[in-house]
Design a protein around this motif. Structure first.
Motif, PDB file in Angstrom:
ATOM      1  N   ASP A  19      31.461 -51.499  -5.496  1.00 38.90           N
ATOM      2  CA  ASP A  19      32.638 -51.610  -4.627  1.00 38.90           C
ATOM      3  C   ASP A  19      32.405 -50.943  -3.274  1.00 38.90           C
ATOM      4  O   ASP A  19      32.770 -51.485  -2.227  1.00 38.90           O
ATOM      5  CB  ASP A  19      33.875 -51.015  -5.313  1.00 38.90           C
ATOM      6  CG  ASP A  19      34.319 -51.832  -6.519  1.00 38.90           C
ATOM      7  OD1 ASP A  19      33.949 -53.027  -6.592  1.00 38.90           O
ATOM      8  OD2 ASP A  19      35.034 -51.276  -7.374  1.00 38.90           O
ATOM      9  N   ALA A  20      31.807 -49.751  -3.304  1.00 37.22           N
ATOM     10  CA  ALA A  20      31.522 -49.044  -2.048  1.00 37.22           C
ATOM     11  C   ALA A  20      30.494 -49.817  -1.217  1.00 37.22           C
ATOM     12  O   ALA A  20      30.592 -49.868   0.014  1.00 37.22           O
ATOM     13  CB  ALA A  20      31.019 -47.633  -2.348  1.00 37.22           C
ATOM     14  N   GLU A  22      30.021 -53.146  -1.242  1.00 37.57           N
ATOM     15  CA  GLU A  22      30.734 -54.299  -0.673  1.00 37.57           C
ATOM     16  C   GLU A  22      31.636 -53.875   0.482  1.00 37.57           C
ATOM     17  O   GLU A  22      31.709 -54.559   1.507  1.00 37.57           O
ATOM     18  CB  GLU A  22      31.561 -55.015  -1.750  1.00 37.57           C
ATOM     19  CG  GLU A  22      30.728 -55.785  -2.754  1.00 37.57           C
ATOM     20  CD  GLU A  22      30.112 -57.053  -2.195  1.00 37.57           C
ATOM     21  OE1 GLU A  22      30.452 -57.493  -1.085  1.00 37.57           O
ATOM     22  OE2 GLU A  22      29.245 -57.613  -2.886  1.00 37.57           O
ATOM     23  N   ALA A  23      32.322 -52.727   0.336  1.00 39.05           N
ATOM     24  CA  ALA A  23      33.207 -52.234   1.398  1.00 39.05           C
ATOM     25  C   ALA A  23      32.408 -51.913   2.662  1.00 39.05           C
ATOM     26  O   ALA A  23      32.864 -52.184   3.783  1.00 39.05           O
ATOM     27  CB  ALA A  23      33.969 -51.007   0.916  1.00 39.05           C
ATOM     28  N   GLY A  24      31.217 -51.351   2.493  1.00 46.10           N
ATOM     29  CA  GLY A  24      30.361 -51.057   3.645  1.00 46.10           C
ATOM     30  C   GLY A  24      29.925 -52.322   4.358  1.00 46.10           C
ATOM     31  O   GLY A  24      29.919 -52.390   5.597  1.00 46.10           O
ATOM     32  N   VAL A  26      31.572 -55.132   4.437  1.00 49.67           N
ATOM     33  CA  VAL A  26      32.761 -55.644   5.131  1.00 49.67           C
ATOM     34  C   VAL A  26      32.945 -54.905   6.452  1.00 49.67           C
ATOM     35  O   VAL A  26      33.209 -55.519   7.493  1.00 49.67           O
ATOM     36  CB  VAL A  26      34.015 -55.529   4.234  1.00 49.67           C
ATOM     37  CG1 VAL A  26      35.281 -55.760   5.027  1.00 49.67           C
ATOM     38  CG2 VAL A  26      33.917 -56.508   3.070  1.00 49.67           C
ATOM     39  N   GLN A  27      32.787 -53.586   6.442  1.00 44.94           N
ATOM     40  CA  GLN A  27      32.945 -52.804   7.678  1.00 44.94           C
ATOM     41  C   GLN A  27      31.935 -53.227   8.738  1.00 44.94           C
ATOM     42  O   GLN A  27      32.281 -53.342   9.919  1.00 44.94           O
ATOM     43  CB  GLN A  27      32.798 -51.312   7.392  1.00 44.94           C
ATOM     44  CG  GLN A  27      34.019 -50.690   6.769  1.00 44.94           C
ATOM     45  CD  GLN A  27      33.865 -49.189   6.665  1.00 44.94           C
ATOM     46  OE1 GLN A  27      33.251 -48.542   7.518  1.00 44.94           O
ATOM     47  NE2 GLN A  27      34.404 -48.621   5.593  1.00 44.94           N
ATOM     48  N   GLU A  30      32.985 -56.601  10.095  1.00 46.76           N
ATOM     49  CA  GLU A  30      34.171 -56.459  10.945  1.00 46.76           C
ATOM     50  C   GLU A  30      33.818 -55.867  12.306  1.00 46.76           C
ATOM     51  O   GLU A  30      34.528 -56.073  13.276  1.00 46.76           O
ATOM     52  CB  GLU A  30      35.237 -55.612  10.248  1.00 46.76           C
ATOM     53  CG  GLU A  30      35.939 -56.356   9.128  1.00 46.76           C
ATOM     54  CD  GLU A  30      36.927 -55.497   8.354  1.00 46.76           C
ATOM     55  OE1 GLU A  30      36.958 -54.258   8.560  1.00 46.76           O
ATOM     56  OE2 GLU A  30      37.679 -56.074   7.542  1.00 46.76           O
TER      57      GLU A  30
END
Length: 165
Positions: A19-20, A22-24, A26-27, A30
């Motif tokens: 999850d971390a 994938e979140a990285g 995405v950042q 973005e």
């Protein structure tokens, strides 16, 4: 301008969960960074990397991109290897030469017996600085065609082109 692929080690110890990770990603996306990354299930246990696709000029900001990765993943990031995507252009040929610290006098393309050939002309001083085999191999790999390296002796004082014995 050439396209660079800058690898960044974002998780040297393999502590990021899926999850971390994938979140990285995405950042980074973005932040308008083009990222190539493995799916979380395919990550190695250690030394996890992402690849950033950059214009060659953006490499001057290399540390900024490493910092961006560090913030996105919440871990110290480290720069990795930089390679280049080759499209077989004259810019790619000039970029390979620049990587060896050389500058071509001329880069010419032509077709011979239905094969594409690139002729790279170097001045004698530059030609002596790099082994021709290394340069030839790098150019063929970047251009994906036959390469002929020619040394321009016409500019050298005392050359046959100037009537020297």
């Amino acid at each position: 301008m050439r396209t660079a692929v800058m690898r960044v080690v974002i998780d040297a110890d393999g502590v990021l969960g899926p999850d971390a990770y994938e979140a990285g990603l995405v950042q980074l996306r973005e932040a308008a960074v083009e990222v190539v990354a493995s799916p979380p299930a395919s990550l190695p246990e250690r030394r996890r990397e992402v690849e950033l696709i950059l214009d060659e000029a953006q490499l001057a900001d290399r540390e900024e991109y490493v910092g961006l990765c560090s913030r996105a993943f919440g871990l110290p990031a480290a720069p990795g290897v930089v390679t280049f995507i080759s499209r077989g252009t004259d810019d790619d040929a000039r970029g390979v030469l620049a990587g060896f610290g050389l500058q071509a006098v001329d880069v010419e393309r032509f077709t011979e017996d239905d094969d594409e050939v690139v002729r790279v002309v170097l001045d004698p001083e530059q030609a002596m600085r790099v082994p021709e085999g290394r340069l030839h191999t790098a150019l063929e790999a970047a251009l994906n065609c036959e390469v002929r390296i020619v040394v321009d002796t016409a500019a050298r004082p005392g050359s046959a082109a100037e009537g020297a014995p």
